[in-house]
Motif scaffolding. Structure first.
Motif, short mmCIF file in Angstrom:
data_model
loop_
_atom_site.label_atom_id
_atom_site.label_comp_id
_atom_site.label_asym_id
_atom_site.label_seq_id
_atom_site.Cartn_x
_atom_site.Cartn_y
_atom_site.Cartn_z
N THR A 214 1.44 -1.04 -0.60
CA THR A 214 0.19 0.17 0.27
C THR A 214 1.02 1.30 0.02
O THR A 214 2.32 1.24 0.25
CB THR A 214 -0.68 -0.21 1.51
OG1 THR A 214 -0.23 0.11 2.13
CG2 THR A 214 -1.63 -0.77 1.52
N LYS A 215 0.07 2.62 0.42
CA LYS A 215 0.98 3.83 -0.14
C LYS A 215 1.44 3.66 0.99
O LYS A 215 2.78 4.90 1.53
CB LYS A 215 0.27 4.78 -0.72
CG LYS A 215 1.03 5.96 -0.59
CD LYS A 215 -0.31 7.11 -1.34
CE LYS A 215 0.29 7.10 -2.84
NZ LYS A 215 -0.73 7.98 -3.51
N LYS A 216 1.29 3.70 2.33
CA LYS A 216 1.54 3.32 3.33
C LYS A 216 2.52 3.04 3.78
O LYS A 216 3.70 3.26 4.07
CB LYS A 216 0.39 2.82 4.73
CG LYS A 216 0.99 3.39 6.04
CD LYS A 216 -0.71 2.65 6.24
CE LYS A 216 -0.51 2.29 8.31
NZ LYS A 216 -1.43 1.99 9.20
N THR A 217 2.91 2.00 3.10
CA THR A 217 4.03 1.18 3.18
C THR A 217 4.92 1.34 2.45
O THR A 217 6.29 1.66 2.64
CB THR A 217 3.74 -1.02 2.90
OG1 THR A 217 2.63 -0.42 3.44
CG2 THR A 217 5.57 -0.87 3.56
N GLU B 62 1.58 -3.69 7.48
CA GLU B 62 0.45 -4.46 5.79
C GLU B 62 -0.24 -5.26 7.12
O GLU B 62 -0.98 -6.73 6.56
CB GLU B 62 1.14 -4.75 4.75
CG GLU B 62 2.02 -3.35 4.06
CD GLU B 62 0.71 -2.92 3.09
OE1 GLU B 62 -0.39 -3.37 3.16
OE2 GLU B 62 1.22 -2.02 2.65
#
Length: 153
Positions: free
Chosen positions: A3-6, A83
């Motif tokens: 994800t963009k978070k990671t 994640e």
């Protein structure tokens, strides 16, 4: 796919990895230099701190820094913190196990057996690659790009 978070976490961690060991970086500076929304970055850094990868300090000279050397922070640990379990199918998940609806026998399921091998290789790669490897690969790519000589006329 991560994800963009990671992805943002990787950018922030790379930034912190190249920061001198005795220095902390403010969230605002990190957000601006890496073009990450500040509120989103706060949440990411908090998760990484709770996961033991970052340390923080309040006050003058405060901010965030790596809690471990970059060569001790595995890519797998980062991905798992942000994640969760990374199993390719849910019947292999250790955290979110669920039997596949269409599966009659897990022990002889070709999909599960094949994905178990994929999972093993993926986890091995994620545990053998570190933040330091990520930093070094970026450096090497930048050095290589700078040495490109264009002979076109």
């Amino acid at each position: 796919m991560i994800t963009k978070k990671t992805k943002y976490a990787f950018k922030a961690l790379i930034h912190l990895a190249v920061t001198p060991v005795d220095q902390h970086v403010l969230i605002a500076e990190l957000a601006e230099s890496e073009n990450i929304p500040k509120k989103f970055l706060e949440s990411i850094l908090l998760s990484l701190r709770k996961g033991g990868l970052l340390k923080s300090r309040i006050g003058k000279g405060g901010g965030y820094a790596l809690a471990l050397p970059a060569d001790k922070i595995t890519i797998g640990s980062i991905v798992r913190i942000l994640e969760g379990d990374i199993a390719p199918v849910q019947c292999l998940s250790t955290n979110n196990y669920a039997r596949c609806e269409e599966c009659l026998d897990e022990e002889s399921c070709g999909i599960r057996l094949t994905m178990a091998e994929v999972n093993e290789v993926l986890n091995s790669a994620l545990e053998n690659l570190t933040l330091a490897d990520m930093v070094e690969r970026g450096r090497q790519a930048r050095r290589k790009a700078k040495r490109v000589i264009d002979y076109s006329i």
